[in-house]
Design an enzyme around this catalytic site. Structure first.
Site, PDB file in Angstrom:
ATOM      1  N   GLU A   1       0.862  -1.174   0.000  1.00  0.00           N
ATOM      2  CA  GLU A   1       0.000   0.000   0.000  1.00  0.00           C
ATOM      3  C   GLU A   1       0.901   1.226   0.000  1.00  0.00           C
ATOM      4  OE1 GLU A   1       1.372   0.970   3.127  1.00  0.00           O
ATOM      5  OE2 GLU A   1      -0.583   1.581   3.895  1.00  0.00           O
TER       6      GLU A   1
ATOM      7  N   ASP B   1      -6.178  -6.728  -4.797  1.00  0.00           N
ATOM      8  CA  ASP B   1      -5.605  -7.117  -6.095  1.00  0.00           C
ATOM      9  C   ASP B   1      -4.245  -7.761  -5.849  1.00  0.00           C
ATOM     10  OD1 ASP B   1      -5.236  -4.164  -5.406  1.00  0.00           O
ATOM     11  OD2 ASP B   1      -3.569  -4.467  -6.794  1.00  0.00           O
TER      12      ASP B   1
END
Ligand code: HPA
Length: 236
Positions: free
Chosen positions: A180, A205
């Site tokens: 992230e 994902d």
């Protein structure tokens, strides 16, 4: 008041959830809080305060990336007295065992970003989650039957790498399970200013298997994750 936040002192609770997206902050406040009150809308980076199960809690959008999050977190701690900060977001997967919809508790956050690296000169600082928040989140995720993985997250400054996934190869090889863009700066600021922090992400994902979450599953998973984060936040 700050250049980025027109809330007054006392407008935020000590426990603050930090989604990146301002509309997710609005959704969290309107879906989960009792009596949500808008406290900040500068740059449309929305912040709200209300209660969850009767206990005070706030949500403040952090924007995307470590520079943006650092501004909001620095001010939340130093101007508004925040003591518990929980980032709630989505992340990419870097390990085939982590499936879409699984929750990642970022026990530590590696980074390619200069905000953390720049502070320590020759040293490699290890940004880590608060152990009490991590333990609480793991216990509560178990009790709720949520599938989670606690491990090392990459907080990258780059979403679109010029050389694609190749640049990340060494990280999964060393046990990094997700990617992230914010946790490392959050943990570093919390350490610096004596606050508690945790990052909880839904994996949406997978960069290894290319599996992606469906729109329906995304909403249900986010709801489960936000409820988990709220339960941890108000008990901290
Ligand atoms: N990279 C960085 N941040 C992300 C990703 C990603 O692949 N997926 C969700 N947040």
């Amino acid at each position: 008041m700050t250049p980025h936040n027109h809330a007054k002192e006392g407008d935020y609770a000590e426990a603050v959830l930090l989604p990146g997206d301002p509309l997710r902050a609005k959704w969290i406040a309107e879906t989960f809080f009792e009596n949500p009150k808008l406290v900040n809308s500068v740059r449309n980076c929305l912040g709200y305060t209300g209660t969850w199960k009767g206990k005070p809690v706030s949500v403040q959008a952090s924007g995307m990336g470590q520079p943006s999050l650092s501004i909001y977190v620095h001010e939340l701690i130093n101007v508004y007295g925040a003591k518990t900060l929980i980032r709630v977001g989505t992340c990419g997967g870097l390990n085939a065992k982590v499936k879409v919809r699984d929750v990642i508790l970022a026990q530590a956050a590696s980074t390619d970003g200069s905000i953390v690296k720049g502070r320590f000169g020759a040293f490699n600082f290890a940004p880590i989650a608060d152990f009490g928040l991590l333990r609480s989140a793991a216990d509560k995720a178990d009790a709720k039957g949520l599938k989670f993985h606690a491990g090392n997250m990459l907080s990258s400054d780059i979403f679109y790498h010029a050389d694609g996934f190749a640049g990340y190869d060494k990280l999964p090889d060393h046990g990094v399970i997700g990617v992230e863009m914010e946790a490392a700066a959050l943990y570093t600021l919390a350490a610096r200013f004596g606050a508690k922090a945790l990052t909880i992400c839904t994996m949406t994902d997978c960069l290894i298997t290319h599996e992606e979450i469906s729109a329906d599953a995304r909403q249900t998973s986010l709801k489960d994750m936000v409820e988990l984060a709220l339960d941890v936040a108000v008990e901290a």
